[in-house]
Design an enzyme around this catalytic site. Structure first.
Site, PDB file in Angstrom:
ATOM      1  N   SER A  17       0.816  -1.211   0.000  1.00  0.00           N
ATOM      2  CA  SER A  17       0.000   0.000   0.000  1.00  0.00           C
ATOM      3  C   SER A  17       0.851   1.263   0.000  1.00  0.00           C
ATOM      4  O   SER A  17       1.810   1.386   0.757  1.00  0.00           O
ATOM      5  CB  SER A  17      -0.918   0.013   1.225  1.00  0.00           C
ATOM      6  OG  SER A  17      -1.634   1.224   1.272  1.00  0.00           O
ATOM      7  N   GLY A  45     -11.707   5.830  -4.337  1.00  0.00           N
ATOM      8  CA  GLY A  45     -10.469   5.642  -5.082  1.00  0.00           C
ATOM      9  C   GLY A  45      -9.878   4.261  -4.864  1.00  0.00           C
ATOM     10  O   GLY A  45      -9.648   3.861  -3.728  1.00  0.00           O
ATOM     11  N   ILE A  46      -9.660   3.532  -5.957  1.00  0.00           N
ATOM     12  CA  ILE A  46      -9.074   2.195  -5.889  1.00  0.00           C
ATOM     13  C   ILE A  46      -7.669   2.213  -6.478  1.00  0.00           C
ATOM     14  O   ILE A  46      -6.760   1.605  -5.945  1.00  0.00           O
ATOM     15  CB  ILE A  46      -9.961   1.165  -6.613  1.00  0.00           C
ATOM     16  CG1 ILE A  46     -11.330   1.085  -5.923  1.00  0.00           C
ATOM     17  CG2 ILE A  46      -9.292  -0.202  -6.653  1.00  0.00           C
ATOM     18  CD1 ILE A  46     -12.371   0.280  -6.674  1.00  0.00           C
ATOM     19  N   GLY A  47      -7.493   2.939  -7.555  1.00  0.00           N
ATOM     20  CA  GLY A  47      -6.190   3.009  -8.209  1.00  0.00           C
ATOM     21  C   GLY A  47      -5.988   1.899  -9.219  1.00  0.00           C
ATOM     22  O   GLY A  47      -6.762   0.952  -9.290  1.00  0.00           O
ATOM     23  N   ASP A  84     -14.619   4.057  -7.665  1.00  0.00           N
ATOM     24  CA  ASP A  84     -13.599   4.672  -8.500  1.00  0.00           C
ATOM     25  C   ASP A  84     -14.269   5.132  -9.785  1.00  0.00           C
ATOM     26  O   ASP A  84     -15.307   4.580 -10.176  1.00  0.00           O
ATOM     27  CB  ASP A  84     -12.489   3.654  -8.820  1.00  0.00           C
ATOM     28  CG  ASP A  84     -11.204   4.320  -9.280  1.00  0.00           C
ATOM     29  OD1 ASP A  84     -10.268   4.407  -8.463  1.00  0.00           O
ATOM     30  OD2 ASP A  84     -11.140   4.772 -10.453  1.00  0.00           O
ATOM     31  N   ASP A 130      -9.721   8.911  -0.761  1.00  0.00           N
ATOM     32  CA  ASP A 130      -8.423   8.769  -1.432  1.00  0.00           C
ATOM     33  C   ASP A 130      -8.686   8.790  -2.935  1.00  0.00           C
ATOM     34  O   ASP A 130      -8.085   8.052  -3.694  1.00  0.00           O
ATOM     35  CB  ASP A 130      -7.748   7.458  -0.998  1.00  0.00           C
ATOM     36  CG  ASP A 130      -6.316   7.331  -1.495  1.00  0.00           C
ATOM     37  OD1 ASP A 130      -5.734   8.346  -1.919  1.00  0.00           O
ATOM     38  OD2 ASP A 130      -5.782   6.212  -1.484  1.00  0.00           O
ATOM     39  N   HIS A 133      -8.222  13.737  -5.211  1.00  0.00           N
ATOM     40  CA  HIS A 133      -7.312  14.644  -4.498  1.00  0.00           C
ATOM     41  C   HIS A 133      -7.476  16.093  -4.936  1.00  0.00           C
ATOM     42  O   HIS A 133      -6.610  16.920  -4.652  1.00  0.00           O
ATOM     43  CB  HIS A 133      -5.837  14.204  -4.640  1.00  0.00           C
ATOM     44  CG  HIS A 133      -5.622  12.781  -4.275  1.00  0.00           C
ATOM     45  ND1 HIS A 133      -4.826  11.947  -5.002  1.00  0.00           N
ATOM     46  CD2 HIS A 133      -6.124  12.033  -3.282  1.00  0.00           C
ATOM     47  CE1 HIS A 133      -4.830  10.743  -4.478  1.00  0.00           C
ATOM     48  NE2 HIS A 133      -5.623  10.779  -3.422  1.00  0.00           N
ATOM     49  N   GLU A 158      -7.381  11.889   2.556  1.00  0.00           N
ATOM     50  CA  GLU A 158      -5.953  11.645   2.365  1.00  0.00           C
ATOM     51  C   GLU A 158      -5.360  12.585   1.320  1.00  0.00           C
ATOM     52  O   GLU A 158      -6.077  13.183   0.521  1.00  0.00           O
ATOM     53  CB  GLU A 158      -5.711  10.207   1.903  1.00  0.00           C
ATOM     54  CG  GLU A 158      -6.026   9.163   2.923  1.00  0.00           C
ATOM     55  CD  GLU A 158      -5.614   7.762   2.477  1.00  0.00           C
ATOM     56  OE1 GLU A 158      -5.652   6.866   3.328  1.00  0.00           O
ATOM     57  OE2 GLU A 158      -5.265   7.567   1.300  1.00  0.00           O
ATOM     58  N   ASP A 159      -4.033  12.619   1.336  1.00  0.00           N
ATOM     59  CA  ASP A 159      -3.242  13.246   0.267  1.00  0.00           C
ATOM     60  C   ASP A 159      -3.537  14.731   0.080  1.00  0.00           C
ATOM     61  O   ASP A 159      -3.668  15.212  -1.035  1.00  0.00           O
ATOM     62  CB  ASP A 159      -3.444  12.509  -1.062  1.00  0.00           C
ATOM     63  CG  ASP A 159      -3.126  11.034  -0.972  1.00  0.00           C
ATOM     64  OD1 ASP A 159      -2.269  10.657  -0.162  1.00  0.00           O
ATOM     65  OD2 ASP A 159      -3.737  10.254  -1.719  1.00  0.00           O
TER      66      ASP A 159
END
Length: 192
Positions: A17, A45-47, A84, A130, A133, A158-159
């Site tokens: 991660s 958000g999964i990415g 996502d 997440d 952003h 996050e971020d």
């Protein structure tokens, strides 16, 4: 004697991660989440591989849905929800469920809430943004999702950079937690 459960930090390493490798979030997550009885978690958000690989050391293999797998193993009896904007990132296995959602659209966020919960009965114990952003998306997402946070729950963005994070913390009654690895290594934590 039985095996002890792994810590979030150990699971973040196990699943590669970025919450561990690029950011300094795990000590904060350990503190914020260790004693919570989490039945429902939502992560925005999964990415995907091309996005996430640059955030990992060269000797660490990419694991799709790393944080979802981390949450799933940490809370095996909880419902883990994710969304996502990209359909090809979705994971639906075991206790992990995911749907497409455009974080820039209030309508899409509302549809995601309807797909992931019985709106009248169930709220989320943990919500983690997440996603994109982008400040305006983070504001819209918090506005839509904070009412879906259970009493005693925690909402985490996050971020963020410290200036934008401070703005979000002030706007939503949270606190900014600064990290040390990257300029965008800040969390906004809103507890109810």
């Amino acid at each position: 004697m039985g095996l002890e459960a792994m810590t979030l930090t150990q699971l973040a390493k196990k699943y590669s991660s970025d919450k561990f490798y690029r950011h300094s979030y795990l000590p904060h997550y350990e503190r914020l989440l260790a004693t919570r009885n989490v039945q429902r978690l939502l992560e925005m958000g999964i990415g995907f591989r091309d996005l996430m690989v640059p955030f990992l050391p060269a000797n660490i293999s990419y694991c799709h849905g790393s944080s979802l797998k981390m949450w799933s193993e940490y809370w095996p009896d909880a419902e883990i929800w994710a969304c996502d904007i990209r359909e090809d990132t979705l994971i639906n296995e075991g206790n992990i469920h995911s749907v497409v959602c455009d974080q820039s659209s209030g309508r899409s966020l509302a549809e995601m809430v309807m797909a992931s919960t019985d709106v009248l009965k169930h709220k989320f114990d943990v919500i983690i943004d997440d996603g994109s952003h982008q400040l305006e998306h983070q504001k819209l997402t918090a506005s839509v999702l904070l009412p879906r946070l259970a009493h005693g729950g925690v909402y985490i963005i996050e971020d963020t950079y410290s200036d934008k994070g401070a703005e979000l913390a002030l706007l939503f009654g949270g606190q900014l937690i600064a990290g040390y690895k990257q300029p965008d290594d800040c969390l906004v934590v809103i507890e109810r």
